[in-house]
Write a protein that holds these residues in place. Structure first.
Motif, PDB file in Angstrom:
ATOM      1  N   ARG A 229       0.823  -1.206   0.000  1.00 32.81           N
ATOM      2  CA  ARG A 229       0.000   0.000   0.000  1.00 32.81           C
ATOM      3  C   ARG A 229       0.860   1.259   0.000  1.00 32.81           C
ATOM      4  N   TRP A 314      -8.543  -2.251   1.289  1.00 32.12           N
ATOM      5  CA  TRP A 314      -8.092  -0.853   1.265  1.00 32.12           C
ATOM      6  C   TRP A 314      -9.229   0.094   0.901  1.00 32.12           C
ATOM      7  N   PHE A 352      -1.795   6.079   0.893  1.00 33.89           N
ATOM      8  CA  PHE A 352      -0.954   5.586  -0.183  1.00 33.89           C
ATOM      9  C   PHE A 352       0.375   6.327  -0.237  1.00 33.89           C
ATOM     10  N   GLY A 370      -2.678   2.568  -7.027  1.00 33.81           N
ATOM     11  CA  GLY A 370      -3.585   1.970  -6.055  1.00 33.81           C
ATOM     12  C   GLY A 370      -4.999   1.910  -6.600  1.00 33.81           C
TER      13      GLY A 370
END
Length: 476
Positions: A229, A314, A352, A370
């Motif tokens: 991440r 996420w 992020f 991401g």
């Protein structure tokens, strides 16, 4: 024999981690209470024995396993064997939750007293996924023999061979499941031995008779999730490729150092290889340079699902309206897309990003990749999603190709950060992206695949700080 495991030491603070380790040691002492009445301990030693507790002082705790070895050595008349399982689980949690230095200092003292300056120990075995020779907690130890996934030593001892697994499937009357079991649970490699299966997954499959990610769900993925991440754009691009079944060719140093995991190039892949999430399809060691080169891919379907679920997590927080954005995208509702994307950017940019030391202009790239990973998870059943490949006259950012039978529209998406010296507003930035799609004929590959030009949607995502503007056009 002294056996202890740190597998469940998964605390969010140093105080609780230290207390958890002290609790494990206290339970060991409770199991050996017979020593108090054995006549082998003097009164002072009995008094110190009774001081062992969850809240004992750090300096006192560091010497407790050495002392217990001494007492057992006297009682049995022979030196002890010490087995420590998952020694690095608390270290992973410390790294994730920000108390790394405090825990390392405590662990170093405990290990030095237990494994180096312990004349009552015959030998010890520690298991973990971190190569230890350069790790700071072992800086005082010089008597270690290290066995890794690429070592030939003990290579048959870490899992079930394919022959063993297939024999068990036959005995359970499940011979027709061999191909599925191989896809889901095969792939581990130890030394030159391939086709090794995780025992936990196989045992659970034989009992439940269902394909599920048993091992991946039982292991701690917090460190892996953090590194991916917060990794740079290249890291996320490689994860995209791995999830599409592609391979990664890279140099790897097996001596993982936690402090370098987010700094040293390739360190994250070393960790993923050591922990079983990646498998080495090929590898080569150069005697001239001392460098090991690997060809890596995701280990199996079980690991692939673990990555998919991790990425989904996420974007599944209540304050991140990612699913709402996906719905708006599918409906071609640009107004709603703008609303939800700005909320997503505000909520996720910081997670992020890696730290204040990272260049600020890297954050949009991290967010973009991401975002691509999120698309891959949410839309993989409806779209074939690619990013950054060669198109007819350049490289597009994202291409979404409808899977057969879906009757969805294909899409081209471009991301760009506004450059104030070139563009007066986000509107100009988004317009420039849409013009780039046209001018460089990014639609060519879609048209070649039989899609009508008027069906292809063009989206320009323009960034400035945490603000996003999305504009769309279609060519008629």
């Amino acid at each position: 024999m002294i056996f202890l495991s740190f597998a469940n030491v998964k605390e969010t603070t140093f105080i609780n981690a230290r207390k958890s380790i002290c609790h494990i040691i206290t339970r060991l002492y409770n199991q050996c209470d017979f020593l108090l009445a054995s006549g082998k301990l003097n009164e002072k030693e009995k008094e110190m024995y009774e001081r062992v507790s969850d809240d004992m002082e750090e300096y006192f705790a560091a010497d407790t396993l050495n002392s217990l070895s001494n007492y057992l050595n006297r009682y049995y008349g022979q030196k002890v064997l010490i087995f420590l399982d998952e020694y690095d689980t608390p270290l992973q949690e410390a790294y994730v939750h920000g108390y790394w230095k405090e825990l390392v200092e405590f662990i170093r003292k405990l290990f030095n007293s237990t494994f180096k300056t312990n004349p009552y120990m015959e030998r010890a075995i520690m298991t973990g996924i971190t190569r230890v020779s350069k790790e700071s907690i072992f800086s005082d130890l010089n008597n270690l023999t290290v066995v890794t996934t690429t070592s030939e030593k003990y290579r048959t001892q870490f899992g079930f061979t394919e022959e063993e697994v297939f024999d068990e499937l036959d005995s359970f009357g499940m011979s027709e499941k061999k191909d599925g079991v191989k896809k889901w649970y095969d792939g581990f490699t130890f030394g030159s031995l391939k086709d090794v299966y995780n025992p936990w997954s196989i045992i659970n499959f034989l009992e439940e008779k269902k394909y599920r990610p048993y091992w991946a769900n039982s292991s701690s993925n917090s460190l892996v999730g953090l590194l991916i991440r917060q990794g740079n754009a290249e890291t996320k691009m490689i994860v995209e490729d791995l999830m599409k079944g592609r391979r990664l060719e890279t140099e790897i140093d097996e001596e993982i150092i936690f402090d370098q995991l987010l700094k040293k190039k390739g360190a994250v892949w070393s960790l993923l290889l050591a922990s079983g999430y990646l498998k080495a399809v090929e590898w080569h060691f150069s005697e001239e340079t001392g460098i090991s080169s690997y060809c890596l891919e995701l280990t199996n379907q079980e690991v692939h699902i673990m990555f998919r679920n991790m990425i989904h997590g996420w974007f599944s927080q209540e304050d991140i309206p990612y699913n709402n954005f996906i719905k708006a995208l599918l409906l071609d509702d640009v107004e709603a897309m703008n609303e939800f994307m700005n909320e997503i950017a505000l909520a996720t940019f910081s997670s992020f990003d890696i730290a204040t030391s990272v260049a600020k202009n890297d954050a949009p790239e991290r967010f973009y990749h991401g975002f691509v990973l999120g698309l891959m998870v949410e839309l993989a059943d409806r779209y074939e999603i690619t990013s950054n490949p060669e198109s007819r006259f350049g490289r597009y950012d994202i291409q979404l190709v409808p899977r057969e039978g879906t009757e969805l529209d294909p899409m081209m998406i471009e991301f760009k950060v506004r450059k104030p010296l070139k563009e007066a507003s986000l509107e100009e930035t988004a317009a420039a992206e849409l013009a780039q799609i046209r001018d460089k004929n990014y639609d060519a590959s879609l048209i070649d695949r039989g899609f009508e030009k008027e069906r292809i949607r063009h989206y320009g995502f323009a960034f400035e700080g945490k603000q996003v503007l999305i504009r769309e056009e279609r060519e008629i």
